[in-house]
Enzyme design. Structure first.
Site, PDB file in Angstrom:
ATOM      1  N   GLU A 115       0.855  -1.202   0.000  1.00  0.00           N
ATOM      2  CA  GLU A 115       0.000   0.000   0.000  1.00  0.00           C
ATOM      3  C   GLU A 115       0.882   1.240   0.000  1.00  0.00           C
ATOM      4  O   GLU A 115       2.106   1.141   0.180  1.00  0.00           O
ATOM      5  CB  GLU A 115      -0.941  -0.015   1.217  1.00  0.00           C
ATOM      6  CG  GLU A 115      -2.014  -1.084   1.086  1.00  0.00           C
ATOM      7  CD  GLU A 115      -2.928  -1.183   2.291  1.00  0.00           C
ATOM      8  OE1 GLU A 115      -2.797  -0.378   3.227  1.00  0.00           O
ATOM      9  OE2 GLU A 115      -3.775  -2.086   2.297  1.00  0.00           O
ATOM     10  N   HIS A 243      -9.088   9.470   2.722  1.00  0.00           N
ATOM     11  CA  HIS A 243      -8.644   8.364   1.871  1.00  0.00           C
ATOM     12  C   HIS A 243      -8.804   8.809   0.424  1.00  0.00           C
ATOM     13  O   HIS A 243      -9.851   9.336   0.045  1.00  0.00           O
ATOM     14  CB  HIS A 243      -9.475   7.109   2.137  1.00  0.00           C
ATOM     15  CG  HIS A 243      -8.831   5.869   1.597  1.00  0.00           C
ATOM     16  ND1 HIS A 243      -8.704   5.627   0.246  1.00  0.00           N
ATOM     17  CD2 HIS A 243      -8.243   4.815   2.218  1.00  0.00           C
ATOM     18  CE1 HIS A 243      -8.077   4.476   0.076  1.00  0.00           C
ATOM     19  NE2 HIS A 243      -7.786   3.965   1.255  1.00  0.00           N
ATOM     20  N   ARG A 292      -0.776   8.869   1.717  1.00  0.00           N
ATOM     21  CA  ARG A 292      -2.152   9.294   1.451  1.00  0.00           C
ATOM     22  C   ARG A 292      -2.375  10.791   1.385  1.00  0.00           C
ATOM     23  O   ARG A 292      -3.202  11.270   0.610  1.00  0.00           O
ATOM     24  CB  ARG A 292      -3.041   8.771   2.574  1.00  0.00           C
ATOM     25  CG  ARG A 292      -3.544   7.460   2.223  1.00  0.00           C
ATOM     26  CD  ARG A 292      -4.511   6.975   3.226  1.00  0.00           C
ATOM     27  NE  ARG A 292      -4.484   5.538   3.035  1.00  0.00           N
ATOM     28  CZ  ARG A 292      -4.921   4.675   3.887  1.00  0.00           C
ATOM     29  NH1 ARG A 292      -5.443   5.080   5.014  1.00  0.00           N
ATOM     30  NH2 ARG A 292      -4.863   3.405   3.626  1.00  0.00           N
ATOM     31  N   HIS A 353     -11.541   9.701   6.418  1.00  0.00           N
ATOM     32  CA  HIS A 353     -11.282   8.274   6.635  1.00  0.00           C
ATOM     33  C   HIS A 353     -10.806   7.950   8.049  1.00  0.00           C
ATOM     34  O   HIS A 353     -11.246   6.980   8.647  1.00  0.00           O
ATOM     35  CB  HIS A 353     -10.228   7.845   5.618  1.00  0.00           C
ATOM     36  CG  HIS A 353      -9.858   6.400   5.670  1.00  0.00           C
ATOM     37  ND1 HIS A 353     -10.768   5.391   5.432  1.00  0.00           N
ATOM     38  CD2 HIS A 353      -8.666   5.776   5.911  1.00  0.00           C
ATOM     39  CE1 HIS A 353     -10.157   4.217   5.520  1.00  0.00           C
ATOM     40  NE2 HIS A 353      -8.884   4.433   5.832  1.00  0.00           N
ATOM     41  N   ARG A 388      -1.101   9.112   9.017  1.00  0.00           N
ATOM     42  CA  ARG A 388      -0.937   7.676   9.307  1.00  0.00           C
ATOM     43  C   ARG A 388      -0.494   6.902   8.071  1.00  0.00           C
ATOM     44  O   ARG A 388      -1.040   7.091   6.979  1.00  0.00           O
ATOM     45  CB  ARG A 388      -2.258   7.099   9.805  1.00  0.00           C
ATOM     46  CG  ARG A 388      -2.244   5.612  10.005  1.00  0.00           C
ATOM     47  CD  ARG A 388      -3.561   5.141  10.562  1.00  0.00           C
ATOM     48  NE  ARG A 388      -4.632   5.304   9.617  1.00  0.00           N
ATOM     49  CZ  ARG A 388      -5.106   4.319   8.859  1.00  0.00           C
ATOM     50  NH1 ARG A 388      -4.592   3.097   8.919  1.00  0.00           N
ATOM     51  NH2 ARG A 388      -6.114   4.538   8.032  1.00  0.00           N
TER      52      ARG A 388
HETATM   53  P1  FAD Z   1     -14.084   0.881  15.943  1.00  0.00           P
HETATM   54  O1  FAD Z   1     -13.770  -0.378  15.269  1.00  0.00           O
HETATM   55  O2  FAD Z   1     -14.638   1.954  15.106  1.00  0.00           O
HETATM   56  O3  FAD Z   1     -15.096   0.579  17.122  1.00  0.00           O
HETATM   57  C1  FAD Z   1     -15.703   1.639  17.824  1.00  0.00           C
HETATM   58  C2  FAD Z   1     -16.710   1.070  18.791  1.00  0.00           C
HETATM   59  O4  FAD Z   1     -17.068   2.057  19.728  1.00  0.00           O
HETATM   60  C3  FAD Z   1     -18.016   0.597  18.171  1.00  0.00           C
HETATM   61  O5  FAD Z   1     -18.374  -0.617  18.761  1.00  0.00           O
HETATM   62  C4  FAD Z   1     -19.015   1.664  18.579  1.00  0.00           C
HETATM   63  O6  FAD Z   1     -20.339   1.219  18.707  1.00  0.00           O
HETATM   64  C5  FAD Z   1     -18.469   2.030  19.927  1.00  0.00           C
HETATM   65  N1  FAD Z   1     -18.896   3.356  20.384  1.00  0.00           N
HETATM   66  C6  FAD Z   1     -18.547   4.569  19.896  1.00  0.00           C
HETATM   67  N2  FAD Z   1     -19.148   5.535  20.601  1.00  0.00           N
HETATM   68  C7  FAD Z   1     -19.898   4.919  21.548  1.00  0.00           C
HETATM   69  C8  FAD Z   1     -20.759   5.384  22.570  1.00  0.00           C
HETATM   70  N3  FAD Z   1     -21.015   6.688  22.776  1.00  0.00           N
HETATM   71  N4  FAD Z   1     -21.366   4.465  23.364  1.00  0.00           N
HETATM   72  C9  FAD Z   1     -21.166   3.140  23.172  1.00  0.00           C
HETATM   73  N5  FAD Z   1     -20.356   2.645  22.211  1.00  0.00           N
HETATM   74  C10 FAD Z   1     -19.726   3.534  21.410  1.00  0.00           C
HETATM   75  N6  FAD Z   1      -6.958   0.322   9.183  1.00  0.00           N
HETATM   76  C11 FAD Z   1      -5.966  -0.551   8.903  1.00  0.00           C
HETATM   77  O7  FAD Z   1      -5.015  -0.672   9.674  1.00  0.00           O
HETATM   78  N7  FAD Z   1      -6.044  -1.326   7.782  1.00  0.00           N
HETATM   79  C12 FAD Z   1      -7.065  -1.243   6.904  1.00  0.00           C
HETATM   80  O8  FAD Z   1      -7.102  -1.962   5.923  1.00  0.00           O
HETATM   81  C13 FAD Z   1      -8.093  -0.311   7.156  1.00  0.00           C
HETATM   82  N8  FAD Z   1      -9.121  -0.152   6.284  1.00  0.00           N
HETATM   83  C14 FAD Z   1     -10.153   0.676   6.614  1.00  0.00           C
HETATM   84  C15 FAD Z   1     -11.257   0.749   5.768  1.00  0.00           C
HETATM   85  C16 FAD Z   1     -12.355   1.518   6.136  1.00  0.00           C
HETATM   86  C17 FAD Z   1     -13.534   1.604   5.210  1.00  0.00           C
HETATM   87  C18 FAD Z   1     -12.343   2.226   7.355  1.00  0.00           C
HETATM   88  C19 FAD Z   1     -13.516   3.047   7.765  1.00  0.00           C
HETATM   89  C20 FAD Z   1     -11.233   2.187   8.178  1.00  0.00           C
HETATM   90  C21 FAD Z   1     -10.138   1.406   7.813  1.00  0.00           C
HETATM   91  N9  FAD Z   1      -9.013   1.323   8.641  1.00  0.00           N
HETATM   92  C22 FAD Z   1      -8.012   0.449   8.345  1.00  0.00           C
HETATM   93  C23 FAD Z   1      -8.993   2.006   9.941  1.00  0.00           C
HETATM   94  C24 FAD Z   1      -9.381   0.991  11.033  1.00  0.00           C
HETATM   95  O9  FAD Z   1     -10.365   0.127  10.545  1.00  0.00           O
HETATM   96  C25 FAD Z   1      -9.918   1.689  12.261  1.00  0.00           C
HETATM   97  O10 FAD Z   1      -9.072   2.741  12.626  1.00  0.00           O
HETATM   98  C26 FAD Z   1      -9.993   0.704  13.422  1.00  0.00           C
HETATM   99  O11 FAD Z   1     -10.764  -0.401  13.045  1.00  0.00           O
HETATM  100  C27 FAD Z   1     -10.585   1.372  14.644  1.00  0.00           C
HETATM  101  O12 FAD Z   1     -10.819   0.396  15.607  1.00  0.00           O
HETATM  102  P2  FAD Z   1     -11.397   0.816  17.029  1.00  0.00           P
HETATM  103  O13 FAD Z   1     -11.551  -0.453  17.787  1.00  0.00           O
HETATM  104  O14 FAD Z   1     -10.573   1.885  17.586  1.00  0.00           O
HETATM  105  O15 FAD Z   1     -12.822   1.468  16.701  1.00  0.00           O
HETATM  106  C1  SIN Z   2      -7.256   0.676   2.591  1.00  0.00           C
HETATM  107  O1  SIN Z   2      -7.492  -0.526   2.515  1.00  0.00           O
HETATM  108  O2  SIN Z   2      -6.951   1.390   1.637  1.00  0.00           O
HETATM  109  C2  SIN Z   2      -7.352   1.304   3.923  1.00  0.00           C
HETATM  110  C3  SIN Z   2      -6.163   0.974   4.694  1.00  0.00           C
HETATM  111  C4  SIN Z   2      -6.045   1.874   5.881  1.00  0.00           C
HETATM  112  O3  SIN Z   2      -6.864   2.746   6.113  1.00  0.00           O
HETATM  113  O4  SIN Z   2      -5.077   1.678   6.607  1.00  0.00           O
END
Ligand code: FAD
Ligand code: SIN
Length: 533
Positions: A115, A243, A292, A353, A388
């Site tokens: 990537e 993104h 990015r 993103h 990032r």
């Molecule tokens: P999340 O997985 O977003 O979980 C948040 C949780 O908090 C949820 O359960 C939600 O309900 C809960 N929550 C929030 N507010 C409240 C509240 N007030 N009360 C109760 N619950 C609450 N990163 C990579 O490293 N590789 C990738 O390939 C990649 N691809 C991505 C593709 C997309 C489309 C997106 C959107 C992001 C991508 N990212 C990627 C980034 C990565 O997915 C996220 O940064 C990461 O998953 C965040 O994880 P988290 O556990 O911090 O939060």
């Molecule tokens: C992607 O798959 O392009 C997202 C990866 C990332 O957000 O780290």
């Protein structure tokens, strides 16, 4: 309700933290809250994969560290970068042992994708649905623990501190302590208090603050907003990552956009403008695989020059069978809207993103409020700096979930349960008469942020944004004081606070660096620092 450990969030950060504690201390009670259904998280939508050094013959920790530092544009904390890169492979082996499946070559080695910003192939993935696979495996693992209770449709409103015991708490108060949270439990429509000895904020990102985002509806910055309201320290909120390649669908102007993973460019996809011309050579020698911030700004510029709403990602020259094997989800989505990637180019545009800043933590995930930890996208650990590196987020969440768990386990037995917390006071509120007051304000907020605080900013745009936010803030606080709570109202309030923090940090940064580009300060300063609020 009482619990030893309260985890807010059921994405990769919250679930891995809970699993670590539950495994080591079966005697502790753990509650995980999630505001809608358990798997509706940013994690579920991750496509590209997880960056980790798995091929030591070609790759090295040094190379991954260097790539992260270069992408971060001078603002990464080197110690944190080294921690995450070096501990990453061990954490990966752990989630593999917990049942997550990553794609393998015929010889049994992991398939490693590439990537933007990576000098080597190091992205472990599960086709183009890596996050869905991780979320599935973690939720299945959680279900086996009797000391973990997962409560869905339970919205955390505010962190309970000394303020709720009638004491004055300001940013200058030295030992702010958390005793749990107030929640809006949608299962019974009551505001309840959950008392906890430790609270983990794993609430994810805030992409919904913008008009178009790759993030699902839940990503409204709740954790950052509630932590800031509790007078905790947040930092670097100006670094919102756009993104470069979200699918552009005509007529879809608000909300979640489908992502076309960067891995497609890693496998050979080429960006072209509406004239069919390649353009990245004008902006960076790394072409479509530059970090990015650079690619998103280049696309934004091309769109502005030609007056277009999108550019194209050209995959027509790629091996279609290989494409279908690596990216079945993208292939199917494109086909469903009439785009056959072997014949048509994919229309793409940048979309909000990822939040690189957030709740400030140390290397153990400890925050400025006692007994509150934070990890995952809501945290600002120092890993990402001003931008990032792709696929470093899932890795960071796992490494810091582990570190937070280690620290929590060392301290938990010394933390008493606070017994004198008052109930939520809902006096003087009544049911909302018009939901439009909330839904329209959300749209106004998203327009303001996209139009004035997007990829390119200026002093005038930031000032305008702040004025609009001020108005929205005043109207919403009035509504909040007089209306029965709903998740939508709480989210609006949190989105306004998060937007305020983004604009405030952006106004304080008098330079352009990484994801923050201000036309009035186009240069990078030689000396720079984190912006802490
Ligand atoms: P999340 O997985 O977003 O979980 C948040 C949780 O908090 C949820 O359960 C939600 O309900 C809960 N929550 C929030 N507010 C409240 C509240 N007030 N009360 C109760 N619950 C609450 N990163 C990579 O490293 N590789 C990738 O390939 C990649 N691809 C991505 C593709 C997309 C489309 C997106 C959107 C992001 C991508 N990212 C990627 C980034 C990565 O997915 C996220 O940064 C990461 O998953 C965040 O994880 P988290 O556990 O911090 O939060
Ligand atoms: C992607 O798959 O392009 C997202 C990866 C990332 O957000 O780290």
């Amino acid at each position: 309700m009482q619990t030893d450990i309260l985890v807010i969030g059921s994405g990769i950060a919250g679930l891995s933290y809970a699993l670590k504690i539950a495994t080591q201390r079966p005697d502790l009670t753990i509650k995980i809250l999630t505001k809608t259904q358990a798997d509706e998280t940013n994690t579920k939508y991750a496509q590209g994969g997880v960056a980790a050094v798995f091929n030591p013959e070609q790759d090295s920790f040094d190379k991954h560290i260097q790539d992260t530092l270069i992408a971060g544009d001078g603002l990464c904390n080197r110690e944190v970068v080294e921690i995450v890169v070096q501990e990453g492979p061990v954490r990966m082996k752990e989630i593999i042992a917990w049942g997550t499946d990553f794609d393998k070559e015929l010889d049994g080695d992991y398939k490693l994708g590439k990537e933007g910003g990576h000098s080597e192939n190091r992205i472990l993935h599960h086709k183009d649905v890596t996050g869905k696979e991780i979320e599935r495996a973690l939720l299945a693992k959680i279900a086996a623990f009797r000391n973990i209770e997962l409560i869905d449709y339970c919205f955390a409103i505010d962190i309970i501190t000394q303020h709720h015991l009638g004491k004055l708490v300001t940013k200058a108060t030295p030992n702010i302590e958390a005793y749990g949270v107030y929640v809006l439990n949608e299962n019974n429509n009551q505001v309840e208090k959950i008392e906890s000895r430790i609270t983990m904020l794993a609430t994810g990102g805030c992409g919904q603050v913008y008009r178009t985002t790759t993030n699902p509806k839940i990503a409204t910055g709740d954790g950052v907003a509630m932590f800031y309201r509790a007078k905790g320290r947040v930092e670097n909120m100006e670094f919102i990552q756009f993104h470069p390649t979200a699918l552009f669908e005509p007529g879809k102007r608000f909300g979640q956009a489908f992502l076309i993973t960067e891995a497609v460019r890693g496998d050979g996809g080429i960006l072209r403008n509406s004239k069919g011309e390649e353009f990245m050579q004008k902006y960076d020698a790394r072409l479509s695989l530059a970090p990015r911030d650079i690619v998103a700004r280049a696309i934004d510029n091309e769109m502005k020059i030609l007056g277009d709403e999108h550019v194209y990602l050209d995959c027509r020259h790629m091996d279609i069978e290989k494409f279908k094997e690596h990216f079945p989800n993208i292939y199917a989505k494109c086909l469903s809207i009439g785009i056959d990637i072997s014949v048509h180019m994919i229309p793409v545009a940048p979309a909000a993103h990822y939040s690189c800043g957030g709740i400030k933590t140390n290397t153990q995930g400890v925050t400025s409020i006692q007994h509150v930890y934070c990890c995952g996208e809501a945290a600002s650990t120092g890993l990402h700096g001003a931008n990032r590196l792709a696929s470093n987020s899932l890795l960071e969440a796992m490494v810091f979930a582990h570190r937070c768990a280690e620290d929590s386990l060392q301290r938990i037995d010394t933390i008493p349960q606070q017994e004198t917390i008052p109930d939520w006071n809902a006096a003087g509120t009544s049911d909302p008469k018009e939901m439009i007051l909330i839904t329209q304000s959300i749209k106004e907020l998203q327009m303001t942020m996209s139009d004035y605080v997007g990829i390119v900013r200026s002093n005038v745009r930031l000032e305008r944004a702040m004025k609009r936010l001020d108005l929205l803030h005043n109207e919403t606080e009035q509504l909040y004081k007089t209306t029965t709570l709903s998740p939508q109202l709480c989210e609006l309030r949190n989105m306004i606070t998060t937007a305020y923090l983004i604009v405030k940090c952006a106004s304080f940064r008098k330079e352009s660096r990484g994801l923050h580009y201000n036309l009035d300060y186009p240069e990078k300063k030689t000396e720079t620092e984190n912006i802490i609020l």
